[in-house]
Design a protein around this motif. Structure first.
Motif, PDB file in Angstrom:
ATOM      1  N   SER A 267       0.824  -1.212   0.000  1.00 36.86           N
ATOM      2  CA  SER A 267       0.000   0.000   0.000  1.00 36.86           C
ATOM      3  C   SER A 267       0.854   1.255   0.000  1.00 36.86           C
ATOM      4  O   SER A 267       0.566   2.236  -0.708  1.00 36.86           O
ATOM      5  N   LEU A 268       1.932   1.243   0.810  1.00 38.19           N
ATOM      6  CA  LEU A 268       2.820   2.398   0.833  1.00 38.19           C
ATOM      7  C   LEU A 268       3.540   2.577  -0.500  1.00 38.19           C
ATOM      8  O   LEU A 268       3.769   3.715  -0.946  1.00 38.19           O
ATOM      9  N   ALA A 269       3.892   1.467  -1.147  1.00 39.53           N
ATOM     10  CA  ALA A 269       4.539   1.563  -2.461  1.00 39.53           C
ATOM     11  C   ALA A 269       3.585   2.180  -3.479  1.00 39.53           C
ATOM     12  O   ALA A 269       3.979   3.032  -4.299  1.00 39.53           O
ATOM     13  N   ASN A 270       2.310   1.754  -3.440  1.00 40.06           N
ATOM     14  CA  ASN A 270       1.314   2.345  -4.348  1.00 40.06           C
ATOM     15  C   ASN A 270       1.119   3.826  -4.053  1.00 40.06           C
ATOM     16  O   ASN A 270       0.984   4.646  -4.965  1.00 40.06           O
ATOM     17  N   LEU A 271       1.100   4.165  -2.760  1.00 37.92           N
ATOM     18  CA  LEU A 271       0.947   5.574  -2.393  1.00 37.92           C
ATOM     19  C   LEU A 271       2.140   6.394  -2.856  1.00 37.92           C
ATOM     20  O   LEU A 271       1.995   7.543  -3.304  1.00 37.92           O
ATOM     21  N   SER A 272       3.333   5.812  -2.771  1.00 36.48           N
ATOM     22  CA  SER A 272       4.538   6.512  -3.238  1.00 36.48           C
ATOM     23  C   SER A 272       4.465   6.752  -4.741  1.00 36.48           C
ATOM     24  O   SER A 272       4.818   7.839  -5.219  1.00 36.48           O
ATOM     25  N   ARG A 273       4.004   5.726  -5.499  1.00 32.06           N
ATOM     26  CA  ARG A 273       3.880   5.905  -6.957  1.00 32.06           C
ATOM     27  C   ARG A 273       2.824   6.960  -7.287  1.00 32.06           C
ATOM     28  O   ARG A 273       3.010   7.772  -8.193  1.00 32.06           O
ATOM     29  N   LEU A 274       1.711   6.937  -6.551  1.00 39.37           N
ATOM     30  CA  LEU A 274       0.663   7.930  -6.791  1.00 39.37           C
ATOM     31  C   LEU A 274       1.169   9.342  -6.512  1.00 39.37           C
ATOM     32  O   LEU A 274       0.877  10.288  -7.262  1.00 39.37           O
ATOM     33  N   THR A 275       1.962   9.492  -5.442  1.00 38.23           N
ATOM     34  CA  THR A 275       2.532  10.803  -5.128  1.00 38.23           C
ATOM     35  C   THR A 275       3.443  11.282  -6.249  1.00 38.23           C
ATOM     36  O   THR A 275       3.417  12.458  -6.639  1.00 38.23           O
ATOM     37  N   GLU A 276       4.258  10.377  -6.776  1.00 39.74           N
ATOM     38  CA  GLU A 276       5.143  10.728  -7.882  1.00 39.74           C
ATOM     39  C   GLU A 276       4.344  11.133  -9.122  1.00 39.74           C
ATOM     40  O   GLU A 276       4.695  12.101  -9.817  1.00 39.74           O
ATOM     41  N   LYS A 277       3.250  10.414  -9.389  1.00 36.23           N
ATOM     42  CA  LYS A 277       2.413  10.750 -10.542  1.00 36.23           C
ATOM     43  C   LYS A 277       1.763  12.117 -10.356  1.00 36.23           C
ATOM     44  O   LYS A 277       1.621  12.889 -11.321  1.00 36.23           O
ATOM     45  N   LEU A 278       1.343  12.426  -9.132  1.00 29.00           N
ATOM     46  CA  LEU A 278       0.740  13.736  -8.894  1.00 29.00           C
ATOM     47  C   LEU A 278       1.743  14.859  -9.116  1.00 29.00           C
ATOM     48  O   LEU A 278       1.396  15.921  -9.657  1.00 29.00           O
ATOM     49  N   LEU A 279       2.979  14.637  -8.724  1.00 30.51           N
ATOM     50  CA  LEU A 279       4.013  15.630  -9.000  1.00 30.51           C
ATOM     51  C   LEU A 279       4.224  15.801 -10.503  1.00 30.51           C
ATOM     52  O   LEU A 279       4.374  16.923 -11.008  1.00 30.51           O
ATOM     53  N   GLN A 280       4.246  14.700 -11.241  1.00 32.20           N
ATOM     54  CA  GLN A 280       4.405  14.779 -12.688  1.00 32.20           C
ATOM     55  C   GLN A 280       3.213  15.485 -13.334  1.00 32.20           C
ATOM     56  O   GLN A 280       3.380  16.290 -14.259  1.00 32.20           O
ATOM     57  N   MET A 281       2.015  15.189 -12.844  1.00 37.38           N
ATOM     58  CA  MET A 281       0.830  15.848 -13.387  1.00 37.38           C
ATOM     59  C   MET A 281       0.874  17.351 -13.122  1.00 37.38           C
ATOM     60  O   MET A 281       0.492  18.161 -13.983  1.00 37.38           O
ATOM     61  N   ALA A 282       1.343  17.744 -11.933  1.00 38.41           N
ATOM     62  CA  ALA A 282       1.461  19.167 -11.626  1.00 38.41           C
ATOM     63  C   ALA A 282       2.460  19.835 -12.569  1.00 38.41           C
ATOM     64  O   ALA A 282       2.239  20.964 -13.027  1.00 38.41           O
ATOM     65  N   ARG A 283       3.556  19.152 -12.883  1.00 37.05           N
ATOM     66  CA  ARG A 283       4.531  19.705 -13.822  1.00 37.05           C
ATOM     67  C   ARG A 283       3.948  19.805 -15.226  1.00 37.05           C
ATOM     68  O   ARG A 283       4.181  20.784 -15.937  1.00 37.05           O
ATOM     69  N   ALA A 284       3.190  18.794 -15.612  1.00 41.88           N
ATOM     70  CA  ALA A 284       2.563  18.834 -16.943  1.00 41.88           C
ATOM     71  C   ALA A 284       1.570  19.973 -17.039  1.00 41.88           C
ATOM     72  O   ALA A 284       1.503  20.691 -18.050  1.00 41.88           O
TER      73      ALA A 284
END
Length: 446
Positions: A267-284
């Motif tokens: 679950s923490l690994a999935n949350l870490s990936r989701l956090t990374e995706k949110l950062l990428q989406m903010a940059r996009a």
């Protein structure tokens, strides 16, 4: 709008012209009648004394007598008959009928189906002169005049269309520029609309749109800042919690507690990936994508592919295909391009069939494709895959943001992205094709 204005104004112009011609024709008809009637009156006034004198100097045999025999071979414009009070024809012109005109013996103008007749009397009502004017001449003159008025409609219609088109296009040009400026505004471009020379009717609209863009820009910036800050602030505690959980898993012996610890780790690994995706989406969403400096994207593609190929979970599952010595110079931010490629490769590896390798290919035309095996995705479902947090029918891990992030970045790069299923040259699978604007022609490296 332009077509409707051209058609409407042209039809209105034609209708007004026809109405004006019709009104003019009615006025001219009255004037023609006055002119022709005046000619009848003058002819009657001149003929009456001549005919009476001629009648008095001749002896009659009781039948109607024809005059002006010398002109019998030609057609006269006017015909006449001199009749007595009983209606008997005493004298008539060479081309007038021997039978009396079908009008009463009464002074004045009378109209028959084919003639306009003027009757005048002389010698105390004992003689009547009737001069007839064929209506054919009046009708012919009227038709020629009306035709001359209607004739300008032939060149007027196309000329009116061209003139109205030019005037309408010139008048609506500011509106077209205003529309084009609005169409360029999106999440990556919320700059105020600054157009010079707008008419007064559009200036108020421009101010309203600019105020709306200001409010929208403030709301989006606030949302992006919150998402970026939240994701950034979550990365450190999530990474710490994940590290502690992984250490705990290694220290625990097999059993229910270790199983639950592994679930927490996942679950923490999935949350870490989701956090990374949110950062990428903010940059996009912030519009990062273009660069002022040209960069060769081929080494970036190879670097990302090799990074995945070295991962133990994906050994042998990723292939790279590109012409030897090919370069791809683009004014693209290399970090943004790397994020796009990683998301596409991750999506293909996570959701593609494990028995079919994922292929990253680069064509000489500069098209980058990422293809994987798997079931064919129906066309109506392809549009849903590009939506944020929308996932296809798959049991693989993921956040549903990979394709949406790629689309946002490619859009800021002024490129195009296309989804195909089945993949090119296959009967199954899924393929993503990216085309980026050229900064310089694609060619071989020196």
């Amino acid at each position: 709008m332009t077509r409707r204005l051209i058609v409407g104004l042209t039809v209105a112009t034609m209708l007004f012209w026809i109405a004006a011609v019709a009104a003019g024709a009615l006025v001219m008809r009255g004037e023609f009648d006055e002119v022709f009637d005046s000619a009848l009156q003058q002819t009657s006034d001149r003929l009456m004394p001549l005919l009476v004198e001629d009648l008095m100097s001749q002896t009659s045999d009781g039948g109607p007598r024809q005059t002006l025999a010398s002109s019998a071979g030609s057609e006269s414009y006017l015909t006449y008959q001199l009749r007595d009070q009983s209606g008997r024809v005493l004298v008539h012109s060479h081309d007038a009928p021997a039978e009396p005109f079908d009008v009463p013996l009464q002074a004045g103008y009378f109209t028959t189906p084919n003639h306009r007749v003027l009757t005048t009397e002389a010698i105390s009502g004992s003689l009547f002169l009737q001069v007839a004017d064929p209506l054919f001449h009046r009708r012919e003159a009227m038709a020629e005049t009306a035709g001359a008025l209607f004739l300008p409609l032939v060149p007027l219609v196309p000329l009116s269309v061209l003139a109205i088109w030019w005037i309408v296009r010139r008048t609506l040009a500011p509106l077209d520029r205003f529309r084009e400026e609005i169409s360029t505004r999106d999440g990556g471009n919320l700059a105020p609309i600054a157009l010079a020379g707008l008419p007064a009717e559009l200036r108020d609209m421009e101010s309203s749109v600019d105020r709306l863009l200001d409010r929208l820009r403030a709301a989006l910036e606030s949302e992006r800042e919150f998402a970026a800050n939240s994701a950034h602030e979550l990365r450190t505690p999530i990474a710490g919690a994940l590290a502690q959980t992984q250490r705990l898993v290694r220290e625990l012996s097999e059993g229910p507690v270790k199983t639950r610890a592994r679930e927490v780790e996942a679950s923490l690994a999935n949350l870490s990936r989701l956090t990374e995706k949110l950062l990428q989406m903010a940059r996009a969403d912030s519009g990062i994508g273009m660069s002022d400096v040209e960069a060769d994207l081929v080494p970036i593609i190879k670097l990302v592919v090799e990074e995945f190929q070295r991962m133990r979970a994906y050994v042998g599952r990723l292939q790279f295909d590109a012409p030897k010595g090919l370069s791809m110079m683009r004014r693209i931010d290399v970090d943004a391009f790397g994020i796009v490629l990683r998301n596409l490769i991750e999506n293909a590896l996570f959701h593609g069939a494990e028995e079919t390798p994922v292929t990253v290919a680069l064509s000489e035309a500069g098209v980058i494709t990422v293809a994987n095996g798997g079931q064919v995705i129906p066309a109506e479902q392809l549009t849903d895959l590009v939506k944020r947090f929308r996932r296809g029918r798959t049991g693989a891990a993921g956040s549903g943001l990979g394709l949406a992030i790629a689309i946002s970045f490619v859009k800021t790069m002024d490129g195009t992205i296309e989804f195909r299923s089945p993949a090119t040259g296959r009967v199954d699978g899924f393929e993503v094709a990216i085309r980026l604007p050229s900064a310089s022609p694609i060619g071989d490296r020196p």
